[in-house]
Design an enzyme around this catalytic site. Structure first.
Site, PDB file in Angstrom:
ATOM      1  N   SER A  47       3.079  -1.742   6.950  1.00 42.72           N
ATOM      2  CA  SER A  47       1.871  -1.137   6.389  1.00 42.72           C
ATOM      3  C   SER A  47       1.362  -0.140   7.413  1.00 42.72           C
ATOM      4  CB  SER A  47       0.819  -2.234   6.178  1.00 42.72           C
ATOM      5  OG  SER A  47      -0.451  -1.673   5.920  1.00 42.72           O
ATOM      6  N   TYR A  85      -3.509  -9.961   8.712  1.00 40.66           N
ATOM      7  CA  TYR A  85      -2.657  -8.932   8.084  1.00 40.66           C
ATOM      8  C   TYR A  85      -2.197  -7.927   9.138  1.00 40.66           C
ATOM      9  CZ  TYR A  85      -1.167  -5.691   4.349  1.00 40.66           C
ATOM     10  OH  TYR A  85      -0.434  -4.864   3.503  1.00 40.66           O
ATOM     11  N   LYS A  88       1.675  -7.237  10.269  1.00 45.30           N
ATOM     12  CA  LYS A  88       2.285  -5.924  10.023  1.00 45.30           C
ATOM     13  C   LYS A  88       2.674  -5.240  11.338  1.00 45.30           C
ATOM     14  CE  LYS A  88       2.133  -6.158   5.514  1.00 45.30           C
ATOM     15  NZ  LYS A  88       3.375  -6.304   4.745  1.00 45.30           N
TER      16      LYS A  88
HETATM   17  N1  LIG Z   1      -0.788  -1.994  -1.961  1.00 44.85           N
HETATM   18  C1  LIG Z   1      -1.048  -1.469  -0.789  1.00 44.85           C
HETATM   19  O1  LIG Z   1      -2.021  -0.695  -0.647  1.00 44.85           O
HETATM   20  C2  LIG Z   1      -0.157  -1.785   0.387  1.00 44.85           C
HETATM   21  C3  LIG Z   1      -0.348  -1.041   1.551  1.00 44.85           C
HETATM   22  C4  LIG Z   1       0.451  -1.311   2.655  1.00 44.85           C
HETATM   23  C5  LIG Z   1       1.422  -2.292   2.572  1.00 44.85           C
HETATM   24  N2  LIG Z   1       1.582  -3.010   1.430  1.00 44.85           N
HETATM   25  C6  LIG Z   1       2.619  -4.033   1.413  1.00 44.85           C
HETATM   26  O2  LIG Z   1       3.487  -3.833   0.321  1.00 44.85           O
HETATM   27  C7  LIG Z   1       4.141  -5.065   0.009  1.00 44.85           C
HETATM   28  C8  LIG Z   1       4.128  -5.282  -1.490  1.00 44.85           C
HETATM   29  O3  LIG Z   1       2.800  -5.528  -1.900  1.00 44.85           O
HETATM   30  P1  LIG Z   1       2.167  -4.814  -3.180  1.00 44.85           P
HETATM   31  O4  LIG Z   1       1.107  -3.914  -2.702  1.00 44.85           O
HETATM   32  O5  LIG Z   1       3.216  -4.322  -4.061  1.00 44.85           O
HETATM   33  O6  LIG Z   1       1.393  -6.074  -3.825  1.00 44.85           O
HETATM   34  P2  LIG Z   1       1.707  -6.932  -5.138  1.00 44.85           P
HETATM   35  O7  LIG Z   1       0.783  -8.085  -5.074  1.00 44.85           O
HETATM   36  O8  LIG Z   1       1.674  -6.067  -6.339  1.00 44.85           O
HETATM   37  O9  LIG Z   1       3.201  -7.400  -4.892  1.00 44.85           O
HETATM   38  C9  LIG Z   1       3.529  -8.403  -3.950  1.00 44.85           C
HETATM   39  C10 LIG Z   1       4.586  -9.293  -4.539  1.00 44.85           C
HETATM   40  O10 LIG Z   1       4.921 -10.299  -3.568  1.00 44.85           O
HETATM   41  C11 LIG Z   1       5.010 -11.545  -4.251  1.00 44.85           C
HETATM   42  N3  LIG Z   1       4.810 -12.668  -3.308  1.00 44.85           N
HETATM   43  C12 LIG Z   1       3.637 -13.123  -2.792  1.00 44.85           C
HETATM   44  N4  LIG Z   1       3.866 -14.181  -2.006  1.00 44.85           N
HETATM   45  C13 LIG Z   1       5.204 -14.395  -2.019  1.00 44.85           C
HETATM   46  C14 LIG Z   1       6.041 -15.340  -1.391  1.00 44.85           C
HETATM   47  N5  LIG Z   1       5.525 -16.300  -0.593  1.00 44.85           N
HETATM   48  N6  LIG Z   1       7.371 -15.263  -1.605  1.00 44.85           N
HETATM   49  C15 LIG Z   1       7.889 -14.313  -2.424  1.00 44.85           C
HETATM   50  N7  LIG Z   1       7.140 -13.401  -3.057  1.00 44.85           N
HETATM   51  C16 LIG Z   1       5.806 -13.427  -2.853  1.00 44.85           C
HETATM   52  C17 LIG Z   1       3.947 -11.472  -5.330  1.00 44.85           C
HETATM   53  O11 LIG Z   1       4.156 -12.423  -6.363  1.00 44.85           O
HETATM   54  C18 LIG Z   1       4.093 -10.037  -5.783  1.00 44.85           C
HETATM   55  O12 LIG Z   1       5.029  -9.926  -6.838  1.00 44.85           O
HETATM   56  C19 LIG Z   1       3.424  -6.134   0.811  1.00 44.85           C
HETATM   57  O13 LIG Z   1       4.196  -6.462   1.956  1.00 44.85           O
HETATM   58  C20 LIG Z   1       2.141  -5.451   1.222  1.00 44.85           C
HETATM   59  O14 LIG Z   1       1.600  -6.003   2.399  1.00 44.85           O
HETATM   60  C21 LIG Z   1       0.812  -2.775   0.331  1.00 44.85           C
END
Ligand SMILES: NC(=O)c1ccc[n+]([C@@H]2O[C@H](COP(=O)([O-])OP(=O)(O)OC[C@H]3O[C@@H](n4cnc5c(N)ncnc54)[C@H](O)[C@@H]3O)[C@@H](O)[C@H]2O)c1
Length: 363
Positions: A200, A212, A216
């Protein structure tokens, strides 16, 4: 100053030396296959590649290849799975949220590729090892592994229950560690393969959520270590780290996957009243997951390490490092793209906390 630079260089050199040594347990049995199994200590894994003898090549995202994505049921993970499937890759989708996983698999299968959905909690080493085994059983090879599953929490990191830390580090950090360890022996034994670890922008700028941010930052660090180790050892495994800014996903509803084994869902921190609306809005106005997936695909094709989505956040990270280099203390007010001015947010938080203090301790 010159002495400090020499010490830094020495540190880097030491790191470069230690990495291949660290790989020895992985790579050396292949150099003398006849002695291999007898010399492996319990827990050591084997790879059948001779370090340094494999040509370096970026993975071409074409039909016949196989990708594994964790957290594939929603958001960035689903977008990655769809992007790879459109390029013709067969897909292994893993997620802890089963109904959403099944729906995602149907969607991806609809793009005309073979799919396998594996319910798996990435914080559980055995589950991730089983995921790797299931992928190999079904497809015989894996070319791209996206360690992407992640969660975020609005609980109080210091006064709330420690279970918040266990959950966030368990999924966001241990999930990536398990993913690398489960798939590396397989990937290292192929001629072309690639890891994408989702960190992230919070892996470069500690911002609002310590657990978090910690997870990260660690994902960025271990990804960089892995990248260097693969290059030094000449193993054919590319590594990218994805550092997105705000992306329009369901991350803010991450508590839907809170595991019962960690007890009650921790309540939001006091400051969540101020922060939540700002975070929600930033996410709602963020980049689309599909656009992020395109950037990841480009990075794999180019065998590029860094995947940034927001140049403004990269600049904020650079400004932070400038202050670090100058020995300056951390800033209290850091303007973040997508957020109101930091001065305003800090003032809102101080007002809220003063009101709460006023309520509980008159005078
Ligand atoms: N959305 C943002 O703004 C953002 C920014 C920076 C980083 N991220 C990172 O992107 C990645 C994806 O997140 P997203 O934003 O798509 O969110 P999201 O919630 O849409 O997707 C996350 C997915 O991970 C799954 N998950 C949660 N716990 C789990 C576990 N223990 N085992 C397996 N799967 C699990 C959830 O069911 C979900 O399908 C994450 O690592 C998040 O930290 C997101």
């Amino acid at each position: 100053m010159a002495a400090r630079i020499r010490i830094m260089r020495l540190g880097l050199a030491m790191k470069a030396i230690q990495i291949p040594l660290g790989l020895c347990s992985l790579a050396s049995p292949a150099l003398s296959p006849s002695r291999a199994s007898a010399e492996l200590a319990p827990g050591q894994r084997r790879c059948s590649v001779k370090p340094g003898l494999v040509k370096e090549a970026a993975v071409e995202l074409t039909a016949g290849k196989v990708a594994v994505v964790t957290g594939a049921a929603s958001g960035i993970g689903l977008a990655l799975a769809e992007r790879f499937a459109r390029a013709g890759l067969d897909m292994v989708l893993a997620d802890v949220e089963q109904p959403a996983l099944q729906a995602a698999e149907q969607k991806v299968a609809g793009l005309g590729v073979k799919t396998l959905a594996v319910p798996a909690d990435v914080s559980d080493e055995a589950a991730v090892n089983a995921l790797a085994a299931a992928a190999v059983d079904r497809f015989g090879a894996v070319h791209v592994v996206c360690n992407n599953a992640g969660v975020a929490s609005d609980a109080d990191p210091w006064f709330g229950p420690v279970s918040t830390w266990r959950w966030v580090l368990g999924v966001n950090l241990w999930g990536v560690i398990h993913g690398i360890r489960a798939f590396l022996p397989l990937l290292a034994a192929q001629r072309e393969s690639h890891f994408v670890n989702t960190a992230s922008a919070a892996g470069l700028i500690p911002a609002t959520s310590p657990a978090y941010d910690a997870a990260k930052h660690a994902v960025v660090a271990i990804s960089e270590d892995l990248y260097r180790a693969m290059k030094v050892a000449g193993l054919p495994v590319g590594v990218s780290v994805l550092c997105p800014g705000w992306v329009r996903t369901s991350i803010y509803q991450a508590k839907r996957n809170w595991p019962q084994s960690l007890g009650e869902v921790p309540p939001p921190a006091a400051t969540a009243e101020v922060m939540s609306p700002h975070v929600r809005r930033a996410i709602d106005e963020g980049m689309t997951p599909a656009a992020v997936a395109d950037l990841v695909a480009d990075a794999i094709a180019a065998d590029r390490f860094w995947v940034f989505t927001d140049p403004q956040l990269t600049q904020t990270a650079l400004d932070r490092w400038q202050r670090i280099a100058e020995g300056q203390d951390p800033q209290t007010e850091v303007d973040l793209p997508g957020f109101p001015p930091a001065k305003q947010v800090v003032a809102e938080i101080r007002r809220l906390l003063a009101g709460q203090r006023g309520g509980s301790q008159p005078g």
